[in-house]
Design a protein around this motif. Structure first.
Motif, PDB file in Angstrom:
ATOM      1  N   ARG A 170       3.542  10.262  -5.742  1.00 42.01           N
ATOM      2  CA  ARG A 170       2.945   9.105  -5.057  1.00 42.01           C
ATOM      3  C   ARG A 170       1.858   9.483  -4.035  1.00 42.01           C
ATOM      4  O   ARG A 170       0.813   8.836  -4.003  1.00 42.01           O
ATOM      5  CB  ARG A 170       4.032   8.285  -4.376  1.00 42.01           C
ATOM      6  N   PRO A 171       2.075  10.523  -3.213  1.00 38.92           N
ATOM      7  CA  PRO A 171       0.998  10.857  -2.245  1.00 38.92           C
ATOM      8  C   PRO A 171      -0.312  11.213  -2.949  1.00 38.92           C
ATOM      9  O   PRO A 171      -1.383  10.789  -2.525  1.00 38.92           O
ATOM     10  CB  PRO A 171       1.557  12.066  -1.498  1.00 38.92           C
ATOM     11  N   LEU A 172      -0.180  11.967  -4.054  1.00 40.11           N
ATOM     12  CA  LEU A 172      -1.393  12.347  -4.796  1.00 40.11           C
ATOM     13  C   LEU A 172      -2.027  11.103  -5.435  1.00 40.11           C
ATOM     14  O   LEU A 172      -3.259  10.925  -5.403  1.00 40.11           O
ATOM     15  CB  LEU A 172      -1.039  13.382  -5.874  1.00 40.11           C
ATOM     16  N   ASP A 202       6.808   1.256  -0.848  1.00 38.28           N
ATOM     17  CA  ASP A 202       7.554   0.283  -0.021  1.00 38.28           C
ATOM     18  C   ASP A 202       6.566  -0.705   0.589  1.00 38.28           C
ATOM     19  O   ASP A 202       5.361  -0.420   0.691  1.00 38.28           O
ATOM     20  CB  ASP A 202       8.402   0.997   1.037  1.00 38.28           C
ATOM     21  N   SER A 203       7.081  -1.842   1.003  1.00 35.40           N
ATOM     22  CA  SER A 203       6.189  -2.972   1.339  1.00 35.40           C
ATOM     23  C   SER A 203       5.211  -2.645   2.468  1.00 35.40           C
ATOM     24  O   SER A 203       4.043  -3.007   2.414  1.00 35.40           O
ATOM     25  CB  SER A 203       7.016  -4.204   1.673  1.00 35.40           C
ATOM     26  N   GLY A 204       5.678  -1.919   3.497  1.00 36.92           N
ATOM     27  CA  GLY A 204       4.800  -1.596   4.631  1.00 36.92           C
ATOM     28  C   GLY A 204       3.644  -0.717   4.211  1.00 36.92           C
ATOM     29  O   GLY A 204       2.482  -0.993   4.517  1.00 36.92           O
ATOM     30  N   THR A 228      -0.382  -1.667   4.058  1.00 37.15           N
ATOM     31  CA  THR A 228      -1.411  -0.863   4.754  1.00 37.15           C
ATOM     32  C   THR A 228      -2.463  -0.383   3.757  1.00 37.15           C
ATOM     33  O   THR A 228      -3.672  -0.464   4.012  1.00 37.15           O
ATOM     34  CB  THR A 228      -0.754   0.364   5.426  1.00 37.15           C
ATOM     35  N   PHE A 229      -1.996   0.113   2.606  1.00 35.68           N
ATOM     36  CA  PHE A 229      -2.919   0.633   1.589  1.00 35.68           C
ATOM     37  C   PHE A 229      -3.850  -0.476   1.076  1.00 35.68           C
ATOM     38  O   PHE A 229      -5.063  -0.286   0.956  1.00 35.68           O
ATOM     39  CB  PHE A 229      -2.107   1.228   0.437  1.00 35.68           C
ATOM     40  N   LEU A 230      -3.261  -1.652   0.830  1.00 39.55           N
ATOM     41  CA  LEU A 230      -4.072  -2.756   0.295  1.00 39.55           C
ATOM     42  C   LEU A 230      -5.105  -3.235   1.316  1.00 39.55           C
ATOM     43  O   LEU A 230      -6.258  -3.518   0.967  1.00 39.55           O
ATOM     44  CB  LEU A 230      -3.173  -3.928  -0.130  1.00 39.55           C
ATOM     45  N   VAL A 231      -4.683  -3.310   2.581  1.00 36.73           N
ATOM     46  CA  VAL A 231      -5.620  -3.736   3.633  1.00 36.73           C
ATOM     47  C   VAL A 231      -6.752  -2.727   3.752  1.00 36.73           C
ATOM     48  O   VAL A 231      -7.928  -3.082   3.873  1.00 36.73           O
ATOM     49  CB  VAL A 231      -4.886  -3.917   4.982  1.00 36.73           C
ATOM     50  N   LEU A 276      -4.510  -3.558  -7.356  1.00 42.87           N
ATOM     51  CA  LEU A 276      -3.739  -2.458  -6.761  1.00 42.87           C
ATOM     52  C   LEU A 276      -2.334  -2.922  -6.372  1.00 42.87           C
ATOM     53  O   LEU A 276      -1.376  -2.158  -6.450  1.00 42.87           O
ATOM     54  CB  LEU A 276      -4.482  -1.893  -5.549  1.00 42.87           C
ATOM     55  N   ALA A 277      -2.224  -4.187  -5.942  1.00 40.76           N
ATOM     56  CA  ALA A 277      -0.901  -4.712  -5.575  1.00 40.76           C
ATOM     57  C   ALA A 277       0.016  -4.706  -6.798  1.00 40.76           C
ATOM     58  O   ALA A 277       1.210  -4.405  -6.689  1.00 40.76           O
ATOM     59  CB  ALA A 277      -1.033  -6.129  -5.027  1.00 40.76           C
TER      60      ALA A 277
END
Lengths: 406, 240
Positions: free
Chosen positions: A251-253, A322-324, A328-331, A314-315
């Motif tokens: 996931r981080p990559l 996780d939702s948080g 953050t990623f989507l924003v 992306l969503a």
């Protein structure tokens, strides 16, 4: 009367005149801004290169640093060759702007040389990193070696630009059908006849300026205009940015790759909007009662739609987060798309109709923001927002714009 | 009404317009004559808001162009000497775009466009991309776009140049119809014959200056009807 093949002096004079006119066409302030951006980009590259070169010179001796520097300068020259070749390929395929040349009693070889020279100028962009790399090596390698490297780099750049143009020429001629006459003349004439479209569909008659602008943008992006390529690129990269989350990677990559692709997609979105601005004919548009609000509104609608589409895609793709973290990623993704897209909208309007200058400034500003973020995390956002605010303040100048040659 | 007062415009060292003043009243067609480089196109481009003057003012149907350029553009039609379009849009699509931006109701815009395209004999090719058009066809489309909204002020820069005979006659009739409806027309040309036949007054520009203003009385009664060559051309055109 001079012979058709004896026009090298005329072409030399033309090149001198073209260079001085193009330099004069860049306004004083813009010239300073471009120099500043070039200097900052160069300084960043020099700063990034200095440390590894220093280590190399210290650990393996100055000749190892010279070898590494030679390789890097060679890469710059190659990149310049690719730029020049790509430009030459487009020029030969475009045809129409070069057609008036065919009416002159000019030898095809002289004309081909001139067109290649025009395309070769694009290789000069790679001179900025090359000079920065040379500056980074100051004091680390002998001065005479540095001078030799500089001369070699200049020669390599010129050679690669010629090679790139020659390759582009060979590729273009290979596709040319057999026929009488010189290849260049047939190539340019054939380019004019290519892509003749059938009858077009009935237009949508509307009473709304915004709808008319959006409809016009869609039609221009669908048809073979300079806006179609960037639109397709933007869609493809956005889909790729979402597809990364479905790939079998950690996931981080996946997050890092997706974020990088979202940035690339935002740049493509901006490029599309600038290409649309380039399609706008100055006299036709400025004769209409179109204020900056309507133009900005229509273009900003595309940016907002692009940001929303990116976030929605992306969503769906990043459901594993996780939702948080996902929020953050989507924003971040939507914010980056909005900021980069709006910057392109502003440059497209404030520099209209000088589309080439707008695209250059947009590319340089994105490069600067990226470099700033690499130097100090998140500093690129500050650079981007500052550019956005600065360009937004210039929007009312829309009514003062005039058609000037680039 | 179009009022130009003390208009001055420089291109570097070249003084293209030197304190030019003129007025075109509603219902009047004023010819703008001048040699190449006299400043006709500069005057029209400046009056159309495409470039800013160094001094002077332009008032379009009561609106100061510098103060409210958008409202002035709304009241203005401009047929450029070298028209430019979206090459990949059709003539129909271009006129639909112009109609929407000018705020015409869709039905009105469509009807006006259809009438003009037929008048100028472009209707048969209205769904082709503009890049396939000849210079004359582009000029016709530019003229149609300029008069689509029946503006109170119309600027024509060599507008009929490149028109075939039938379209030129139709366009002149359209200009007279617009003028009769109260439109103020400034018609730049270097062809004195066209100005003699079409215009009520003529302004002669020389080296950027308003050298002389002539009333129709100054050049006598205008030639009416068709010339023998025009009659022959129309006979051939209509027979096929």
């Amino acid at each position: 009367m001079p012979r058709p093949d004896d026009c090298s002096a005329a072409f030399r004079a033309l090149r001198r005149a073209l260079l001085s006119r193009r330099l004069a066409a860049v306004g004083g302030l813009l010239r300073v801004e471009l120099l500043a951006i070039g200097a900052l980009t160069g300084a960043f590259i020099a700063w990034q290169a200095r440390l590894p070169l220093d280590h190399l010179a210290h650990d393996a001796g100055p000749w190892a640093a010279v070898r590494a520097l030679a390789l890097l300068l060679g890469a710059c020259a190659l990149a310049g060759g690719v730029l020049a070749g790509a430009r030459h390929r487009r020029r030969l395929a475009g045809g129409a702007p070069e057609l008036p040349w065919l009416a002159l009693p000019v030898a095809a070889t002289a004309l081909a040389r001139h067109l290649a020279w025009e395309s070769g100028l694009h290789a000069l962009w790679t001179a900025v990193p090359a000079v920065a790399l040379l500056a980074a090596a100051l004091g680390l390698v002998p001065a005479w070696a540095l001078a030799l490297l500089a001369a070699g780099a200049a020669a390599a750049l010129a050679g690669c630009a010629r090679l790139g143009c020659a390759l582009a020429w060979a590729l273009a001629v290979r596709r040319l059908p057999e026929g009488p006459g010189e290849p260049l003349r047939r190539l340019l004439s054939a380019a004019m006849l290519r892509g003749r479209a059938a009858r077009l569909p009935t237009p949508r008659w509307t009473g709304s300026t915004w709808r008319a602008l959006l409809d016009k943008d869609l039609r221009l992006s669908w048809r073979p205009t300079p806006a179609r390529g960037p639109a397709v690129t933007w869609l493809a990269i956005t889909v790729l940015a979402a597809a990364v989350w479905l790939a079998p990677v950690e996931r981080p990559l996946a997050g890092m790759l997706s974020a990088a692709l979202v940035l690339a997609a935002a740049a493509a979105l901006g490029d599309w909007l600038l290409a649309l601005a380039c399609c706008d004919p100055f006299a036709a548009l400025r004769g209409l009662p179109l204020g900056p609000r309507a133009v900005w509104g229509a273009r900003a609608t595309w940016v907002a739609a692009g940001a929303l589409a990116t976030a929605a895609l992306l969503a769906l793709a990043a459901r594993g987060l996780d939702s948080g973290a996902r929020a953050t990623f989507l924003v971040w993704c939507a914010g980056a798309t909005l900021a980069v897209g709006l910057l392109a909208v502003h440059y497209g309007m404030t520099l209209f109709p000088r589309g080439a200058a707008a695209r250059r400034l947009f590319g340089l500003m994105l490069g600067l923001a990226l470099a700033a973020s690499l130097m100090i995390p998140l500093f690129g956002w500050l650079v981007l927002l500052a550019a956005l605010v600065h360009s937004a303040r210039r929007l009312p100048r829309w009514w003062r714009l005039e058609e000037r040659e680039c | 009404m179009l009022r130009v007062e003390g208009l001055t415009r420089r291109y570097g060292d070249l003084l293209a317009l030197d304190r030019v003043s003129l007025e075109v009243r509603p219902g009047e067609i004023v010819g703008l004559l001048g040699a190449n480089g006299a400043g006709k196109s500069t005057l029209l481009r400046t009056a159309a808001g495409l470039q800013a003057p160094d001094a002077g003012s332009v008032t379009v149907a009561g609106v100061d162009l510098a103060r409210d350029p958008r409202e002035a553009a709304r009241r203005l039609g401009y047929a450029a000497e070298e028209p430019s379009f979206y090459d990949e849009l059709s003539a129909d699509e271009h006129l639909a775009f112009v109609s929407a931006v000018r705020g015409l109701a869709p039905e009105d815009g469509r009807a006006h466009a259809r009438r003009l395209l037929e008048l100028l004999e472009l209707a048969g090719r209205a769904d082709e991309p503009v890049r396939r058009f000849s210079h004359g066809m582009c000029k016709k489309l530019s003229f149609a776009a300029a008069v689509l909204h029946e503006p109170p002020v119309l600027l024509c820069d060599e507008a009929l140049e490149g028109f075939d005979v039938a379209a030129a006659l139709a366009a002149k009739q359209e200009l007279r119809r617009l003028a009769a409806a109260g439109c103020a027309v400034l018609f730049a040309s270097h062809i004195t014959e066209t100005v003699e036949r079409l215009c009520d007054r003529a302004v002669i520009l020389h080296r950027g200056r308003n050298a002389r203003t002539l009333d129709r009385m100054a050049w006598g009664a205008p030639a009416t009807g068709l010339s023998p060559l025009e009659r022959e051309f129309l006979a051939v055109a209509r027979s096929t």
